[in-house]
Each structure stands twice: as C-alpha cells, then as structure tokens.
Design an enzyme around this catalytic site. Structure first.
Site, PDB file in Angstrom:
ATOM      1  N   CYS A 100       0.842  -1.206   0.000  1.00  7.58           N
ATOM      2  CA  CYS A 100       0.000   0.000   0.000  1.00  7.58           C
ATOM      3  C   CYS A 100       0.878   1.258   0.000  1.00  7.58           C
ATOM      4  CB  CYS A 100      -1.001  -0.030   1.155  1.00  7.58           C
ATOM      5  SG  CYS A 100      -2.331   1.176   0.928  1.00  7.58           S
ATOM      6  N   HIS A 156      -4.039  -4.554  -0.410  1.00  4.97           N
ATOM      7  CA  HIS A 156      -3.698  -5.153   0.876  1.00  4.97           C
ATOM      8  C   HIS A 156      -3.789  -6.669   0.755  1.00  4.97           C
ATOM      9  CE1 HIS A 156      -3.336  -1.642   3.510  1.00  4.97           C
ATOM     10  NE2 HIS A 156      -4.187  -1.083   2.666  1.00  4.97           N
ATOM     11  N   GLU A 192      -3.061  -8.838   2.860  1.00  7.75           N
ATOM     12  CA  GLU A 192      -3.549  -9.398   4.133  1.00  7.75           C
ATOM     13  C   GLU A 192      -5.055  -9.258   4.296  1.00  7.75           C
ATOM     14  OE1 GLU A 192      -2.146  -6.515   3.695  1.00  7.75           O
ATOM     15  OE2 GLU A 192      -2.828  -5.046   5.181  1.00  7.75           O
TER      16      GLU A 192
END
Lengths: 255, 209
Positions: B81, B183, B185
């Site tokens: 990011c 992202h 994750e």
C-alpha cells in the site's frame, strides 16, 4: 474494474453476536469468529461490527473481539459504536480493524473526524449518518440526522452533513435510512441519490433491503458503492452468493 | 532464522500482515529491532495514511538507511500500500515529499472526478512474469484502499495494472524490490498466495513462476 461491495453487518454485545427480535429482546446468535468465517466463505466483501455493549469495559471487549476475528478472517473489518477519541481508533486499528465508523461523536465533536483522518488516513474513517425524512418539508426531499442510535433528532440536514464530514476528512459515508430500516421495502433511493450526487467518496447504503432488486436499485439508481445488510443475511433468506449472482446477471460488477 | 520481518515504524495495522503470513505457513514477525531487521531473510515495508507521515516515521525510527542497506545487499523487500508508494522517488501528496527512490517514478493523486479514496475489490491485469505472481490468475480481485497511485518511469517495472479512471501500476518489481498497492492481508486466498510467493521466491530467479 472496481466491484460493488456487499457487506454483512453484525450487532455485537459483550463480544457476542446478537439479533434483535421485533426491536425488543436480543438473542445470542453466536460467536463472531465463526460468523465472520462463514460470511467470508460465502463471499462477503467486508464485515462490519456494530458494538452495542453498554458496560464500562466495552473498549477492551471489542478490541479483543477484533483481534480474534482478524486473526482468522482476511477481509476488511469495520467497527462502529461509541468511538469517541483518537485513542479508541488507534486501539481498534492495532487490534486488526481496518476502518472505524463514527456516528454520534462526529456530531458532538466534528474535530474527531479530522484528527483521526490526519493521523490514520481518511481511508479508515467512516462517518455513519442515520437519516429520517422530514415530513414537514414541502418537497419531501429533506432528511434530518438522528443520533444515539436514532433516538435523538438533530436539526442537521443529512445531505449537508454528508458534505461536511467529507470536508472534515471522512473517507466513506455509511448512510442509513431510518424510515426503511427493518421494513424490507428497499433502500431509500431518493436519499441515496441526494447524497451520492453531492459527495465524491464512496457511500454505503443501509436500511431496507428485502428483495434482490433492492440491491440493484441501490447501486444503479442510488449510486451506492456498497450495500450493508443485517437481518436479511442473518436469518438466511438470502445468501451473499444469491445477491451477487443476481447482480452479475443484471450487469453489475461484483467479485 | 526469521523468514520475514515486517518493519514496525509505528504506523498501520501490522498485526493483520503478520497473521496473514502465519496463515500462509510463513514465519513472520513484526519488529522495530534493528538487529532482527538486519538478520531477517526478507523485509516487508507496510504503510497506511499519509505518504509524508510514513516517510517521516521511518526516518524517526532510524530505519530508512537500514532499508536502503539491506536492499543494496540483495535482500527481498515488499512494500504494501503506502509502503509500495514509498519505494518511488517522490509523491505529489500535500505539495510533494521524497520517497526512498528504489524504483524510478512518481506517486500521483487520482482524478477528483472519481471517488477518492478508491475503496474495494478491483482486478489486476498481468503485464509481466515474476515469481511473486506464481499461481495468480489474470484478472484476480484484490482489496484496495488508496487515494494516490504509483506511476513508474519504466513500464517494465509494472508487473500488473489495475483500472481506476486509467490503468495504473498495482504490482511493481525491480530486482529484489517489489510492491503491491492492494492489501494482500485483506484479500482472502489470493492475497495470502502473494505473501507466500514473496516468502518463497528465489530472488535471483524471479523469472521462475
């Protein structure tokens, strides 16, 4: 292409998922981790937790809940309910939450929106607006903002307040129609259009989903970027995949 | 030995990155300990919020030089990011700020006629081959949240592009330095796969898919 989002919302009391029955009694509806995993597997694009815990250790309980969910569910998490300081936002983000939703406290202290956006970025500051149509307005196109879970009326105009919170630094607006909430008559498209035509951040529509076409209308006629739904998914009338298949069939980009 | 160290310089939701690596079977830790960061096999540079604030925080933690030195030693680095944006020369954000300059190019703001920030699941369209992309199908969805995007000076540094108003670089790589704008994750299985690929890729043979 950016997909339209479907977001299930879970009410949380003392770390457990609860469901309201006829706006009165709350029944325990299970473990948030198990529910979060189920929605994740069903294709939810994000999860939103609305924390209604009233006890003094509310903050520690919700942070622990976020931690447990975030350890196993790898989609974005939003938490709302009683957030009233930069420290509250920080604690939730550190626990694994991605966005915080601020409602009453944004009205009490608008600087909170700016402070949180400056420190953590606009992307993690959602302002939630509960709006009810003003029946005294001659055109019927004015909506009042309510606070404290819809109990207290303010004189704020919902569209003007939405523009204001974006200026203050909100990265997203969660717009709930109190007139439609719980009715299953569809999202308030006029309210949605009034707001989405005036702000350039994503707007999440909430309140009124009952049929598949209501989702289509919120996106196509209302200009929403995402839709939130609670009871429709909890009670199993529709699965998230049903909604997405329907939208895909009508040409709406979904994941 | 620590496989992956996630650089903790006081910003962001690092716990999620750590847990996502763990769920991918990768031994990763969040740390600001210089000795650990110097010993780790690979580094992740996270980042959320404002570009300049992230760069300042990295400097205040005395970690900017460490990142440069380790990259110069050939250690794989993944920017996530705003961490990806920090790999570039400079950003337009708030009148301009200098980045790490590890990949040539600038960071620019999305056109204000779009919804800014871009929030949600968008697709990547592959433009190159790289071990980071192993088993990642073209047009896969990932979760994005950002107001600025990277414009690499060299087209070949963009491994994938994403469309938002225009096509912009959503995955970049140059030698041992990689970055993802989304992202991983928060991108379910597709994101966990990218993290696993990063942890396992042979930095000297990034052409191996």
């Amino acid at each position: 292409m950016l997909a339209k989002r479907i977001i299930p919302c879970l009410d949380i009391d003392k770390g457990r998922v609860v469901k309201g029955i006829k706006f009165e009694s709350l029944i325990d509806a299970g473990d948030p981790v198990a529910q979060g995993k189920r929605y994740d597997a069903e294709g939810a694009d994000e999860l939103t937790f609305l924390d209604i815990t009233a006890s003094s250790d509310k903050r520690a309980i919700v942070a622990d809940l976020v931690r447990r969910v975030a350890d196993e569910v790898f989609i974005p998490l939003t938490v709302g309910g009683g957030i009233n300081s930069v420290e509250d936002v920080r604690a939730l983000l550190r626990a694994g939450c991605d966005k915080t939703s601020i409602n009453t406290n944004a009205i009490k202290r608008p600087e909170l929106v700016t402070e949180a956006a400056e420190i953590f970025g606009s992307q993690c500051v959602v302002v939630a607006i509960d709006a009810r149509r003003d029946m005294n307005d001659k055109d019927g196109l004015r909506w009042n903002v309510f606070t404290h879970g819809g109990r207290n009326k303010t004189e704020l105009d919902a569209v003007e307040w939405a523009e204001r919170v974006v200026e203050l630094g909100a990265g997203e607006v969660l717009l709930t129609s109190m007139d439609r909430d719980g009715t299953r008559d569809g999202y308030d498209i006029e309210l949605l259009k009034a707001v989405t035509s005036r702000v350039n951040v994503p707007v999440i529509a909430s309140g009124g989903a009952g049929k598949l076409e209501h989702f289509f209308d919120a996106f196509v006629a209302g200009g929403a970027s995402a839709v939130l739904a609670a009871s429709l998914f909890h009670f199993g009338e529709y699965k998230i995949a049903d909604v997405k298949n329907y939208l895909r069939g009508r040409g709406v980009m979904v994941r | 030995m620590i496989q992956v160290a996630i650089i903790d310089y006081g910003v962001g939701n690092l716990r999620s990155v750590e847990k996502a690596f763990a769920a991918s079977g990768v031994d990763a830790i969040v740390t600001s300990d210089e000795a650990v960061l110097r010993a780790a096999e690979r580094l992740v540079l996270p980042g959320v919020g404002a570009f300049a604030a992230c760069m300042n925080a990295l400097k205040e933690h005395n970690l900017e030089d460490l990142v440069r030195e380790r990259v110069a030693d050939g250690v794989p680095l993944l920017g996530v990011c705003v961490g990806m944006q920090m790999l570039f020369d400079e950003s337009d954000e708030f009148g301009g700020a200098q980045g790490l300059g590890l990949i040539a190019g600038k960071v620019k703001r999305f056109d204000d006629r779009l919804h800014v920030p871009q929030i949600g699941w968008n697709q990547i369209h592959l433009r190159g081959e790289h071990a980071l992309l192993k088993d990642t199908p073209d047009d896969s969805f990932f979760y994005f949240v950002h107001s600025y995007f990277c414009a690499p000076e060299h087209q070949e540094d963009a491994l994938a592009v994403t469309e938002y108003g225009e096509n912009y670089a959503s995955i970049v790589a140059r030698e041992n330095v990689c970055g993802v704008q989304f992202h991983p994750e928060k991108s379910q299985a597709a994101g966990l796969k990218i993290l696993k690929n990063f942890a396992e890729m042979d930095v000297h043979r990034t052409d191996v898919l």
